[in-house]
Design a protein around this motif. Structure first.
Motif, PDB file in Angstrom:
ATOM      1  N   PRO A  68       1.089  -1.362   0.224  1.00  0.00           N
ATOM      2  CA  PRO A  68       0.173  -0.130   0.002  1.00  0.00           C
ATOM      3  C   PRO A  68       1.305   1.451   0.542  1.00  0.00           C
ATOM      4  CG  PRO A  68      -1.063  -1.680   1.788  1.00  0.00           C
ATOM      5  CD  PRO A  68       0.337  -2.237   0.783  1.00  0.00           C
ATOM      6  N   ASN A  69       2.306   1.406   0.469  1.00  0.00           N
ATOM      7  CA  ASN A  69       3.035   2.797   0.471  1.00  0.00           C
ATOM      8  C   ASN A  69       3.811   2.561  -0.920  1.00  0.00           C
ATOM      9  OD1 ASN A  69       4.825   0.045   0.665  1.00  0.00           O
ATOM     10  ND2 ASN A  69       5.208   0.898   2.975  1.00  0.00           N
ATOM     11  N   GLY A  70       3.134   1.650  -1.614  1.00  0.00           N
ATOM     12  CA  GLY A  70       4.073   1.838  -2.403  1.00  0.00           C
ATOM     13  C   GLY A  70       5.820   0.991  -3.066  1.00  0.00           C
ATOM     14  N   GLU A  71       5.863   0.496  -1.883  1.00  0.00           N
ATOM     15  CA  GLU A  71       7.422  -0.362  -1.872  1.00  0.00           C
ATOM     16  C   GLU A  71       6.874  -2.115  -3.041  1.00  0.00           C
ATOM     17  OE1 GLU A  71       8.816  -0.462   1.753  1.00  0.00           O
ATOM     18  OE2 GLU A  71       9.082   1.594   2.346  1.00  0.00           O
ATOM     19  N   ILE A  72       7.733  -2.687  -3.459  1.00  0.00           N
ATOM     20  CA  ILE A  72       7.365  -3.522  -3.983  1.00  0.00           C
ATOM     21  C   ILE A  72       8.682  -4.620  -3.117  1.00  0.00           C
ATOM     22  CG2 ILE A  72       9.136  -5.066  -5.982  1.00  0.00           C
ATOM     23  CD1 ILE A  72       6.285  -2.645  -6.447  1.00  0.00           C
ATOM     24  N   ARG A  73       8.045  -6.116  -3.566  1.00  0.00           N
ATOM     25  CA  ARG A  73       8.268  -7.475  -2.298  1.00  0.00           C
ATOM     26  C   ARG A  73       8.287  -8.239  -3.208  1.00  0.00           C
ATOM     27  NH1 ARG A  73       9.274  -3.592   0.133  1.00  0.00           N
ATOM     28  NH2 ARG A  73       9.662  -3.041   2.720  1.00  0.00           N
ATOM     29  N   ILE A  74       9.638  -8.672  -2.962  1.00  0.00           N
ATOM     30  CA  ILE A  74       9.610 -10.610  -3.867  1.00  0.00           C
ATOM     31  C   ILE A  74       9.652 -11.356  -3.049  1.00  0.00           C
ATOM     32  CG2 ILE A  74      10.199 -11.516  -5.464  1.00  0.00           C
ATOM     33  CD1 ILE A  74      11.483  -7.783  -5.092  1.00  0.00           C
ATOM     34  N   ARG A  75       8.344 -12.394  -3.359  1.00  0.00           N
ATOM     35  CA  ARG A  75       8.210 -13.594  -2.398  1.00  0.00           C
ATOM     36  C   ARG A  75       9.779 -14.311  -2.401  1.00  0.00           C
ATOM     37  NH1 ARG A  75       2.876 -13.552  -4.537  1.00  0.00           N
ATOM     38  NH2 ARG A  75       1.396 -13.691  -2.489  1.00  0.00           N
ATOM     39  N   ARG A  76      10.447 -14.580  -1.646  1.00  0.00           N
ATOM     40  CA  ARG A  76      11.406 -15.454  -2.372  1.00  0.00           C
ATOM     41  C   ARG A  76      11.324 -17.153  -2.937  1.00  0.00           C
ATOM     42  NH1 ARG A  76      16.800 -15.798  -1.370  1.00  0.00           N
ATOM     43  NH2 ARG A  76      16.930 -14.218  -0.219  1.00  0.00           N
ATOM     44  N   THR A  77      10.023 -17.593  -2.486  1.00  0.00           N
ATOM     45  CA  THR A  77       9.926 -18.649  -3.181  1.00  0.00           C
ATOM     46  C   THR A  77       9.544 -18.125  -5.014  1.00  0.00           C
ATOM     47  OG1 THR A  77       7.149 -18.420  -2.578  1.00  0.00           O
ATOM     48  CG2 THR A  77       8.511 -19.628  -1.395  1.00  0.00           C
ATOM     49  N   ASP A  78       8.853 -17.605  -4.993  1.00  0.00           N
ATOM     50  CA  ASP A  78       8.231 -16.754  -6.534  1.00  0.00           C
ATOM     51  C   ASP A  78      10.468 -16.805  -7.060  1.00  0.00           C
ATOM     52  OD1 ASP A  78       6.193 -16.615  -6.088  1.00  0.00           O
ATOM     53  OD2 ASP A  78       5.667 -14.853  -5.871  1.00  0.00           O
ATOM     54  N   PHE A  79      11.337 -16.026  -6.620  1.00  0.00           N
ATOM     55  CA  PHE A  79      13.123 -15.589  -6.998  1.00  0.00           C
ATOM     56  C   PHE A  79      12.903 -16.955  -7.112  1.00  0.00           C
ATOM     57  CE2 PHE A  79      17.220 -15.057  -5.014  1.00  0.00           C
ATOM     58  CZ  PHE A  79      17.012 -13.996  -6.682  1.00  0.00           C
ATOM     59  N   GLU A  80      12.870 -18.186  -6.410  1.00  0.00           N
ATOM     60  CA  GLU A  80      13.922 -19.061  -6.508  1.00  0.00           C
ATOM     61  C   GLU A  80      12.602 -19.958  -7.793  1.00  0.00           C
ATOM     62  OE1 GLU A  80      15.951 -19.826  -4.761  1.00  0.00           O
ATOM     63  OE2 GLU A  80      16.197 -18.726  -3.354  1.00  0.00           O
ATOM     64  N   ARG A  81      11.841 -20.352  -8.284  1.00  0.00           N
ATOM     65  CA  ARG A  81      10.967 -20.524  -9.173  1.00  0.00           C
ATOM     66  C   ARG A  81      11.363 -19.789  -9.795  1.00  0.00           C
ATOM     67  NH1 ARG A  81       6.785 -22.007  -6.390  1.00  0.00           N
ATOM     68  NH2 ARG A  81       5.611 -19.788  -5.946  1.00  0.00           N
ATOM     69  N   TRP A  82      11.303 -18.306 -10.204  1.00  0.00           N
ATOM     70  CA  TRP A  82      12.388 -17.787 -11.666  1.00  0.00           C
ATOM     71  C   TRP A  82      13.633 -17.810 -11.822  1.00  0.00           C
ATOM     72  CZ3 TRP A  82      15.764 -13.592 -11.826  1.00  0.00           C
ATOM     73  CH2 TRP A  82      15.702 -13.040 -12.916  1.00  0.00           C
ATOM     74  N   LEU A  83      14.308 -18.240 -11.270  1.00  0.00           N
ATOM     75  CA  LEU A  83      15.754 -18.304 -11.006  1.00  0.00           C
ATOM     76  C   LEU A  83      15.875 -19.545 -11.718  1.00  0.00           C
ATOM     77  CD1 LEU A  83      18.241 -17.346  -8.119  1.00  0.00           C
ATOM     78  CD2 LEU A  83      18.250 -16.651 -10.133  1.00  0.00           C
ATOM     79  N   GLU A  84      15.039 -20.868 -11.241  1.00  0.00           N
ATOM     80  CA  GLU A  84      14.964 -22.232 -11.836  1.00  0.00           C
ATOM     81  C   GLU A  84      14.748 -22.079 -13.176  1.00  0.00           C
ATOM     82  OE1 GLU A  84      12.981 -24.617  -8.797  1.00  0.00           O
ATOM     83  OE2 GLU A  84      14.462 -24.112  -7.466  1.00  0.00           O
ATOM     84  N   SER A  85      13.528 -20.912 -13.445  1.00  0.00           N
ATOM     85  CA  SER A  85      12.748 -21.557 -14.467  1.00  0.00           C
ATOM     86  C   SER A  85      13.782 -20.478 -15.696  1.00  0.00           C
ATOM     87  CB  SER A  85      11.549 -20.297 -14.352  1.00  0.00           C
ATOM     88  OG  SER A  85      11.792 -19.234 -14.284  1.00  0.00           O
ATOM     89  N   ARG A  86      14.808 -20.242 -15.164  1.00  0.00           N
ATOM     90  CA  ARG A  86      16.389 -19.981 -16.494  1.00  0.00           C
ATOM     91  C   ARG A  86      17.340 -20.047 -16.417  1.00  0.00           C
ATOM     92  NH1 ARG A  86      12.453 -17.184 -15.509  1.00  0.00           N
ATOM     93  NH2 ARG A  86      11.909 -15.001 -16.794  1.00  0.00           N
ATOM     94  N   GLU A  87      17.034 -21.461 -15.616  1.00  0.00           N
ATOM     95  CA  GLU A  87      18.666 -22.494 -15.534  1.00  0.00           C
ATOM     96  C   GLU A  87      18.590 -23.018 -17.382  1.00  0.00           C
ATOM     97  OE1 GLU A  87      18.680 -25.305 -12.736  1.00  0.00           O
ATOM     98  OE2 GLU A  87      18.434 -24.642 -11.231  1.00  0.00           O
ATOM     99  N   VAL A  88      19.818 -23.254 -17.756  1.00  0.00           N
ATOM    100  CA  VAL A  88      19.921 -23.778 -19.389  1.00  0.00           C
ATOM    101  C   VAL A  88      20.945 -25.187 -18.477  1.00  0.00           C
ATOM    102  CG1 VAL A  88      19.902 -21.255 -20.293  1.00  0.00           C
ATOM    103  CG2 VAL A  88      21.529 -22.314 -19.246  1.00  0.00           C
ATOM    104  N   ALA A  89      20.747 -26.195 -19.216  1.00  0.00           N
ATOM    105  CA  ALA A  89      21.776 -27.344 -20.328  1.00  0.00           C
ATOM    106  C   ALA A  89      23.134 -26.791 -19.908  1.00  0.00           C
ATOM    107  CB  ALA A  89      21.351 -28.062 -21.173  1.00  0.00           C
ATOM    108  N   ALA A  90      23.676 -27.198 -19.532  1.00  0.00           N
ATOM    109  CA  ALA A  90      25.557 -26.931 -19.503  1.00  0.00           C
ATOM    110  C   ALA A  90      26.543 -28.045 -21.016  1.00  0.00           C
ATOM    111  CB  ALA A  90      26.056 -27.262 -17.969  1.00  0.00           C
TER     112      ALA A  90
END
Length: 62
Positions: A40-62
């Motif tokens: 409500p005060n305009g600040e942004i937060r990111i759930r750690r679980t959403d962040f972790e899921r987002w990172l995993e979705s960007r993994e590439v095969a080595a």
């Protein structure tokens, strides 16, 4: 060292990824950022679980 916070600030996310805030905002504009919560005060937060899921979705095969 304590457990990771459940919600990240933009600053904390950027520090963890070692990217500039401007990079994060660019990702947001392009629809490439993790899901965010706008408080409500305009600040942004990111759930750690959403962040972790987002990172995993960007993994590439080595």
């Amino acid at each position: 060292m304590g457990s990771p916070r459940q919600y990240l600030t933009i600053r904390a996310l950027c520090e963890e990824l070692e990217v500039a805030k401007s990079t994060f905002y660019d990702w947001c504009a392009k629809g490439r950022a993790p899901r965010c919560i706008k408080l409500p005060n305009g600040e942004i937060r990111i759930r750690r679980t959403d962040f972790e899921r987002w990172l995993e979705s960007r993994e590439v095969a080595a």
